[in-house]
Design an enzyme around this catalytic site. Structure first.
Site, short mmCIF file in Angstrom:
data_model
loop_
_atom_site.label_atom_id
_atom_site.label_comp_id
_atom_site.label_asym_id
_atom_site.label_seq_id
_atom_site.Cartn_x
_atom_site.Cartn_y
_atom_site.Cartn_z
N ASP A 120 -12.85 -2.81 -0.12
CA ASP A 120 -11.74 -3.54 -0.71
C ASP A 120 -12.29 -4.48 -1.80
OD1 ASP A 120 -8.64 -4.65 0.33
OD2 ASP A 120 -9.81 -5.75 -1.16
N ARG A 139 4.07 -3.68 -2.78
CA ARG A 139 4.81 -2.47 -2.41
C ARG A 139 5.86 -2.83 -1.36
NH1 ARG A 139 4.76 2.50 -3.60
NH2 ARG A 139 3.28 1.80 -5.16
N THR A 161 11.22 0.68 0.70
CA THR A 161 11.47 1.66 -0.38
C THR A 161 10.18 2.28 -0.92
OG1 THR A 161 11.29 0.00 -2.11
CG2 THR A 161 13.47 0.29 -1.12
N ASP A 167 -11.33 -8.26 -1.54
CA ASP A 167 -12.05 -8.94 -0.46
C ASP A 167 -13.50 -9.18 -0.83
OD1 ASP A 167 -9.95 -9.33 1.25
OD2 ASP A 167 -10.32 -7.50 2.42
N1 URA Z 1 -8.29 -0.90 -3.55
C1 URA Z 1 -9.52 -1.30 -3.17
O1 URA Z 1 -9.85 -2.49 -3.25
N2 URA Z 1 -10.37 -0.36 -2.71
C2 URA Z 1 -10.05 0.92 -2.64
O2 URA Z 1 -10.89 1.73 -2.22
C3 URA Z 1 -8.75 1.32 -3.04
C4 URA Z 1 -7.90 0.38 -3.48
#
Ligand code: URA
Length: 217
Positions: free
Chosen positions: A208, A112, A116, A211
């Site tokens: 995430d 992203r 913009t 991760d």
């Molecule tokens: N991406 C992720 O890894 N976890 C989320 O909760 C949202 C986007």
């Protein structure tokens, strides 16, 4: 729960098989190690592959059993392309390829632009002859839907025969965004969670995904 319109909801195939829900719950738990998170994601991805390929085209093949000739059923796995949205989408590839080993694989990378807020493509590698293929885009989390919608927009330039979207978790916001941008693309998911938080994370979610798959937290 963030409201979800009936039209957008109708585009979602919720995979509520008990095995899928059981493994998803284990993955959501914050105590799951990187090792078990990755293993569970593999298992879940292959289970979800059954649903997302349910209407895959088949053809008759003539074979001979040890006893007699018969007409069997075969798929043309090579016609299918799994497209991973980098990087978390890669966590789904092993599982789906264990079920359809002949499938092709594409990768798309988007980031992203902070000024913009538009999705900018930094990587795009697909097999040849995309106009002959059915695409299943894979990404564990459909959160805001921005990168999913941008990836599908880019893939439509290749004029594939069809596009589906396969993920583990969705938020109502992401489903609405995808439906607005691509009402022709069905979404296959194991859960519709409550909402997004202010940082675009799914609640209750699983954190995430990238991760947790790669142990980079
Ligand atoms: N991406 C992720 O890894 N976890 C989320 O909760 C949202 C986007």
């Amino acid at each position: 729960m963030t409201p979800l319109s009936p039209e957008a909801r109708a585009n979602v195939h919720l995979i509520d098989h008990p095995l899928v829900q059981h493994k998803l719950t284990l993955m959501r738990n914050k105590t799951a190690s990187t090792n078990s998170f990755r293993r569970l994601l593999n298992e879940l991805s292959s289970l979800m592959a059954y649903e997302v390929t349910r209407d895959m085209a088949t053809q008759d093949v003539e074979i001979e059993t040890p006893l007699e000739k018969m007409t069997g059923t075969a798929i043309d796995g090579k016609k299918l392309v799994f497209v991973s949205i980098l990087r978390a989408g890669n966590g789904i590839l092993d599982g789906v390829l264990s079920v359809v080993p002949g499938a092709r694989v594409g990768h798309i990378g988007l980031y992203r632009d902070p000024a913009t807020l538009q999705a900018v493509e930094y990587y795009f590698k697909m097999p040849k002859n995309m106009e002959e293929r059915d695409i299943i885009v894979v990404d564990p989390m459909l959160a805001t839907g921005n990168s999913a919608a941008a990836a599908v927009t880019r893939l439509k330039v290749c004029k594939p025969k069809s596009i589906k979207f396969l993920c583990l978790l969705t938020a109502p916001e992401g489903i609405e965004a995808m439906h607005k941008a691509h009402p022709d693309v069905p979404i296959y998911t194991a859960a519709i969670d409550r909402e997004l938080n202010d940082h675009g994370y799914i609640l209750p979610g699983l954190g995430d995904a990238g991760d947790r798959i790669f142990g980079t937290q």
